[in-house]
Write an enzyme that holds these catalytic residues in place. Structure first.
Site, PDB file in Angstrom:
ATOM      1  N   CYS A  33      56.951  88.062  76.766  1.00  0.00           N
ATOM      2  CA  CYS A  33      57.574  87.255  77.857  1.00  0.00           C
ATOM      3  C   CYS A  33      57.983  88.330  78.910  1.00  0.00           C
ATOM      4  CB  CYS A  33      58.563  86.500  77.498  1.00  0.00           C
ATOM      5  SG  CYS A  33      60.087  87.507  76.613  1.00  0.00           S
ATOM      6  N   ASP A  35      60.548  90.252  79.039  1.00  0.00           N
ATOM      7  CA  ASP A  35      61.874  90.459  79.047  1.00  0.00           C
ATOM      8  C   ASP A  35      62.418  91.773  78.074  1.00  0.00           C
ATOM      9  OD1 ASP A  35      62.093  88.355  80.384  1.00  0.00           O
ATOM     10  OD2 ASP A  35      62.673  87.086  78.882  1.00  0.00           O
ATOM     11  N   CYS A  62      66.258  86.838  80.099  1.00  0.00           N
ATOM     12  CA  CYS A  62      66.370  85.675  79.240  1.00  0.00           C
ATOM     13  C   CYS A  62      67.872  85.505  78.623  1.00  0.00           C
ATOM     14  CB  CYS A  62      65.669  86.104  78.004  1.00  0.00           C
ATOM     15  SG  CYS A  62      65.816  85.178  76.508  1.00  0.00           S
ATOM     16  N   CYS A 106      63.562  86.059  70.888  1.00  0.00           N
ATOM     17  CA  CYS A 106      64.529  86.665  72.080  1.00  0.00           C
ATOM     18  C   CYS A 106      65.503  87.410  71.090  1.00  0.00           C
ATOM     19  CB  CYS A 106      65.390  85.177  72.635  1.00  0.00           C
ATOM     20  SG  CYS A 106      64.146  84.467  73.348  1.00  0.00           S
TER      21      CYS A 106
HETATM   22 FE1  FES Z   1      61.386  86.268  75.788  1.00  0.00          FE
HETATM   23 FE2  FES Z   1      63.689  85.241  75.514  1.00  0.00          FE
HETATM   24  S1  FES Z   1      62.109  84.261  76.491  1.00  0.00           S
HETATM   25  S2  FES Z   1      63.330  87.224  75.287  1.00  0.00           S
END
Ligand code: FES
Length: 161
Positions: A33, A35, A62, A106
């Site tokens: 993602c 992040d 996130c 996450c």
């Molecule tokens: Fe990737 Fe939360 S959507 S860390």
């Protein structure tokens, strides 16, 4: 997942922000993602035991990671290194309850940042690195590695870059 607790944690995250006197810094990113989470740890000696005095974090992109990191950094206070190392992503979600499948990574990102910090991570940060870490090509480059399908991959990032 407890939506109310999640919303509270997002609205009022605990221990958010850089720690200038940290003993160790862990940084990881998710290629899935894009992040990333960075965690700072400050240790103290107590009755001959080394424990975590404080923990703080920054999370980029996130809200679930922010909520989990908020819970985790509170949970870490007073834990020994070994106790902290044994904390799983599931345990760190605390009152948030189990994360939905799409959000499991996450929590794993937060766990990865903690483990990276416990493993030594880095004790320094780049001069002027006070605004967070997302800017600059390094993060993007770090996360642009080969993609794995259906598997979560956490990569360690160099906080000095
Ligand atoms: Fe990737 Fe939360 S959507 S860390």
């Amino acid at each position: 997942m407890n939506e109310n607790t999640l919303n509270d944690a997002i609205a009022n995250p605990q221990n958010l922000g850089e720690m200038s006197d940290a003993d160790s810094i862990g940084t990881v990113g998710s290629p899935e993602c894009g992040d990333m989470v960075r965690m700072w740890l400050k240790f103290k000696e107590e009755n001959g035991r080394k424990t975590i005095d404080r923990a703080s974090f920054q999370s980029f992109g996130c809200q679930t990671a922010i909520a989990v990191a908020s819970m985790a950094t509170e949970m870490l206070k007073g834990k020994t290194i070994d106790e902290a190392r044994e904390l799983s992503a599931e345990q760190m979600t605390g009152e948030l309850g189990p994360l939905p499948p799409m959000k499991i990574h996450c929590g794993q990102l937060v766990e990865g940042a903690l483990k990276n910090a416990l493993d030594g991570g880095s004790t320094t940060q780049a001069p002027g690195d006070t605004q967070g870490l997302v800017s600059g090509p390094t993060l993007a480059d770090s996360l642009r590695g080969p993609q794995t399908s259906g598997k979560i991959r956490i990569v360690k990032l160099d906080p000095n870059s």
